[in-house]
Design an enzyme around this catalytic site. Sequence first.
Site, PDB file in Angstrom:
ATOM      1  N   LYS A 281     100.657 -53.133  12.389  1.00 35.88           N
ATOM      2  CA  LYS A 281     100.576 -51.833  13.077  1.00 35.88           C
ATOM      3  C   LYS A 281     101.432 -51.846  14.347  1.00 35.88           C
ATOM      4  O   LYS A 281     101.937 -52.895  14.743  1.00 35.88           O
ATOM      5  CB  LYS A 281      99.124 -51.513  13.432  1.00 35.88           C
ATOM      6  CG  LYS A 281      98.127 -51.697  12.309  1.00 35.88           C
ATOM      7  CD  LYS A 281      98.074 -50.556  11.328  1.00 35.88           C
ATOM      8  CE  LYS A 281      97.033 -50.858  10.260  1.00 35.88           C
ATOM      9  NZ  LYS A 281      96.880 -49.821   9.259  1.00 35.88           N
TER      10      LYS A 281
HETATM   11  C1  LIG Z   1      95.529 -49.955   8.453  1.00 32.98           C
HETATM   12  C2  LIG Z   1      94.848 -48.726   7.994  1.00 32.98           C
HETATM   13  C3  LIG Z   1      93.449 -48.625   7.985  1.00 32.98           C
HETATM   14  C4  LIG Z   1      92.496 -49.766   8.182  1.00 32.98           C
HETATM   15  O1  LIG Z   1      92.703 -50.588   9.203  1.00 32.98           O
HETATM   16  P1  LIG Z   1      92.148 -52.100   9.158  1.00 32.98           P
HETATM   17  O2  LIG Z   1      92.194 -52.470  10.586  1.00 32.98           O
HETATM   18  O3  LIG Z   1      93.081 -52.888   8.301  1.00 32.98           O
HETATM   19  O4  LIG Z   1      90.764 -52.078   8.632  1.00 32.98           O
HETATM   20  C5  LIG Z   1      92.884 -47.403   7.651  1.00 32.98           C
HETATM   21  N1  LIG Z   1      93.642 -46.356   7.311  1.00 32.98           N
HETATM   22  C6  LIG Z   1      94.980 -46.426   7.268  1.00 32.98           C
HETATM   23  C7  LIG Z   1      95.741 -45.213   6.885  1.00 32.98           C
HETATM   24  C8  LIG Z   1      95.629 -47.621   7.596  1.00 32.98           C
HETATM   25  O5  LIG Z   1      96.957 -47.691   7.513  1.00 32.98           O
END
Ligand SMILES: *Cc1c(COP(=O)(O)O)cnc(C)c1O
Length: 378
Positions: free
Chosen positions: A186
């Site tokens: 991210k």
């Molecule tokens: C990364 C992501 C999540 C979940 O995040 P985690 O921290 O991996 O649990 C939820 N929704 C979207 C659209 C994502 O890209």
Amino acid sequence: MTRQVQTIPLSRPDIGPDEERLVLEVLRSGQLSLGPMAPEFERRVAEYVGARHAVAVSSGTAGLHLCVRVLGLGPGDEVITTPFSFVASSNCLLFEGARPVFVDIDPATWNIDPGRIEAAVTPRTRAILPVHVFGQACDMDAILDIARRRGLAVLEDACEALGGTWRGRHAGTFGRAGVFAFYPNKQITTGEGGMIVTDDDDLARACRSMRNQGRGESGGWLDHERLGYNYRLDELSAALGVAQMQRVDEILAARARVAARYHELLAGVPGVRTMTWPPEVGMSWFVYVVLLDRGIDRDRVMAALQGAGIQCRAYFSPIHLQPFYRERFGHQPGDFPVCEDVARRTLALPFHTRMTEDEVGAVVDRLREICVRSRCPR
Ligand SMILES: *Cc1c(COP(=O)(O)O)cnc(C)c1O
């Protein structure tokens, strides 16, 4: 002259000396959970996005789950959302027995198509869960307008959109609550981690309690006011988050520079379309995804890129076609044709803050060669 291409990774976290220093500080303090770092991380995110409250949690998925629970979405309730997303945006509804009702996407933005939402509203609809895909904010004017007229809650999955804006306002701050995620690919990372943001005092209080085994604000360690979870963010992760938030502008600017370079070089590549967004959107680059022409075999392109040491990924695979969704809700290929068409043709290219212009150039050169060779026979 031939340049040897080493493996170019799909993504890479941007970890510097500040991150190392703060994590080491936590290690040496001996306080590895429930210390000062998580509240500091919360303060920084709340201030950055302009929200009254930020509640740090152990993942984006955990944050979405808490919001779904606090909003009281459960069996018999329908929530309108997008099938073109990471599976967690819809799984969080299944955790509580609520039903995701998918609405097809806009072929230009790849986000939920607001023009199709009202047709999906039924007497059981309780909420809209928009996902700001790839860092591009959804049309929040249209979504909030429908929500207001139909009396629906809005929960934003902003897990891919820290720093993204709609008309200058941060993604994640339009609905009752928004959730960010900090997995290593991210915009900023805490290893694993997430953050709920909201202006709603009661929602924030309930989330704080539920992430911490249902404990109350003033009660003791063994006093539990409600059913809770262990969704706390540990101090090592929070320290990473604090260091990343100190540099968030620099990190997002570096990502924007790499994206701009891709845009410039890809403009001349036939068969490859780059991401587009309306003027209301302030992009925050999560991944760099291109759309290939229908005449190009995406899977052959991926195999050839990988063979050349260039990591890439098909992003996303439609949620409604995942086996357990098909089994449970009877979804079929063809249910959401725009999503399925886009999902067959999108490709995420290597993308991170420290990519050099030469690396972007090497990826684009290979992609151009491969696309020319991989046009499907007609
Ligand atoms: C990364 C992501 C999540 C979940 O995040 P985690 O921290 O991996 O649990 C939820 N929704 C979207 C659209 C994502 O890209």
